[in-house]
Design a protein around this motif. Structure first.
Motif, PDB file in Angstrom:
ATOM      1  N   LYS A 184      -4.250  12.589  -1.033  1.00 58.02           N
ATOM      2  CA  LYS A 184      -5.405  12.887  -0.179  1.00 58.02           C
ATOM      3  C   LYS A 184      -5.307  12.206   1.186  1.00 58.02           C
ATOM      4  O   LYS A 184      -6.171  12.394   2.030  1.00 58.02           O
ATOM      5  CB  LYS A 184      -6.695  12.459  -0.882  1.00 58.02           C
ATOM      6  N   GLY A 187      -5.282   8.865   1.623  1.00 54.31           N
ATOM      7  CA  GLY A 187      -5.779   7.494   1.551  1.00 54.31           C
ATOM      8  C   GLY A 187      -4.686   6.548   1.090  1.00 54.31           C
ATOM      9  O   GLY A 187      -3.598   6.963   0.703  1.00 54.31           O
ATOM     10  N   GLU A 188      -4.990   5.266   1.133  1.00 54.30           N
ATOM     11  CA  GLU A 188      -4.038   4.254   0.692  1.00 54.30           C
ATOM     12  C   GLU A 188      -4.573   3.524  -0.531  1.00 54.30           C
ATOM     13  O   GLU A 188      -5.757   3.238  -0.617  1.00 54.30           O
ATOM     14  CB  GLU A 188      -3.770   3.237   1.801  1.00 54.30           C
ATOM     15  N   ASP A 189      -3.672   3.237  -1.458  1.00 58.40           N
ATOM     16  CA  ASP A 189      -3.985   2.461  -2.648  1.00 58.40           C
ATOM     17  C   ASP A 189      -2.955   1.356  -2.770  1.00 58.40           C
ATOM     18  O   ASP A 189      -1.776   1.566  -2.469  1.00 58.40           O
ATOM     19  CB  ASP A 189      -3.918   3.334  -3.911  1.00 58.40           C
ATOM     20  N   VAL A 219       0.550   5.658   0.045  1.00 56.66           N
ATOM     21  CA  VAL A 219      -0.309   6.757   0.484  1.00 56.66           C
ATOM     22  C   VAL A 219      -0.448   7.765  -0.656  1.00 56.66           C
ATOM     23  O   VAL A 219       0.556   8.209  -1.234  1.00 56.66           O
ATOM     24  CB  VAL A 219       0.276   7.448   1.737  1.00 56.66           C
ATOM     25  N   ASN A 220      -1.698   8.125  -0.977  1.00 58.17           N
ATOM     26  CA  ASN A 220      -1.924   9.118  -2.035  1.00 58.17           C
ATOM     27  C   ASN A 220      -1.955  10.524  -1.442  1.00 58.17           C
ATOM     28  O   ASN A 220      -1.903  10.695  -0.219  1.00 58.17           O
ATOM     29  CB  ASN A 220      -3.201   8.801  -2.827  1.00 58.17           C
ATOM     30  N   LYS A 271       0.832  -1.210   0.000  1.00 53.51           N
ATOM     31  CA  LYS A 271       0.000   0.000   0.000  1.00 53.51           C
ATOM     32  C   LYS A 271       0.861   1.251   0.000  1.00 53.51           C
ATOM     33  O   LYS A 271       1.865   1.336   0.703  1.00 53.51           O
ATOM     34  CB  LYS A 271      -0.934  -0.011   1.198  1.00 53.51           C
TER      35      LYS A 271
END
Length: 164
Positions: A38, A40-42, A35-36, A33
């Motif tokens: 914003k 959040g995690e992708d 962190v973006n 994962k």
């Protein structure tokens, strides 16, 4: 004699790493994962999926890394020369704040940015044997790794892979 021996060992190690280059990311790397912007995690898999059908340049960097900062003008030139190529920046900054400040300071807001909050020991970086930054990788339209490892933004192989 010692310099020659060290040179031969270095050359052998580089040749072996060329032969060991991966063409795909491991499942563990894909599930790592990031962190973006914003917060959040992708998963890395989701990040790559967003670029499906496009050649992508991945730039693994950090704002504290002298070589990364020195290479950034060349990266910007590549971005200007290859406007159709998305640039994916993955930062190894120690904090989210320093990562975001680095993006602004270096003037690279026009790419896609992620922060590797787990640092060097993340599953992604372990899978690609990350041992130096900056690290540039080129992924083709099918998601295959075409350039596994370049450590200089001016590496001719980067341009070769981006023009294919």
């Amino acid at each position: 004699m010692r310099k020659i021996l060290i040179g031969l060992v270095f050359l052998y190690a580089n040749l072996m790493s060329i032969n060991a280059q991966e063409k795909t990311f491991s499942e563990k790397a894909l599930q790592d994962k990031l962190v973006n912007l914003k917060g959040g995690e992708d998963t890395f898999e989701d990040v790559l999926e967003a670029f499906k059908g496009k050649v992508v340049l991945i730039d693994i960097w950090a704002s504290w890394c002298k070589d990364c900062v020195v290479g950034m003008p060349t990266v910007k030139k590549l971005k200007n020369d290859f406007k159709e190529v998305p640039f994916l920046y993955i930062s190894l900054d120690r904090t989210k704040e320093s990562w975001k400040k680095g993006i602004k300071k270096l003037g690279i807001e026009d790419g896609t940015h992620y922060w590797a909050s787990k640092g060097w020991k993340s599953d992604l970086f372990t899978a690609i044997d990350l041992d130096w930054i900056p690290r540039y990788m080129v992924i083709d339209k099918d998601g295959t790794i075409k350039l596994y490892k370049a450590i200089k933004a001016g590496d001719k192989e980067i341009i070769k892979q981006l023009t294919k």
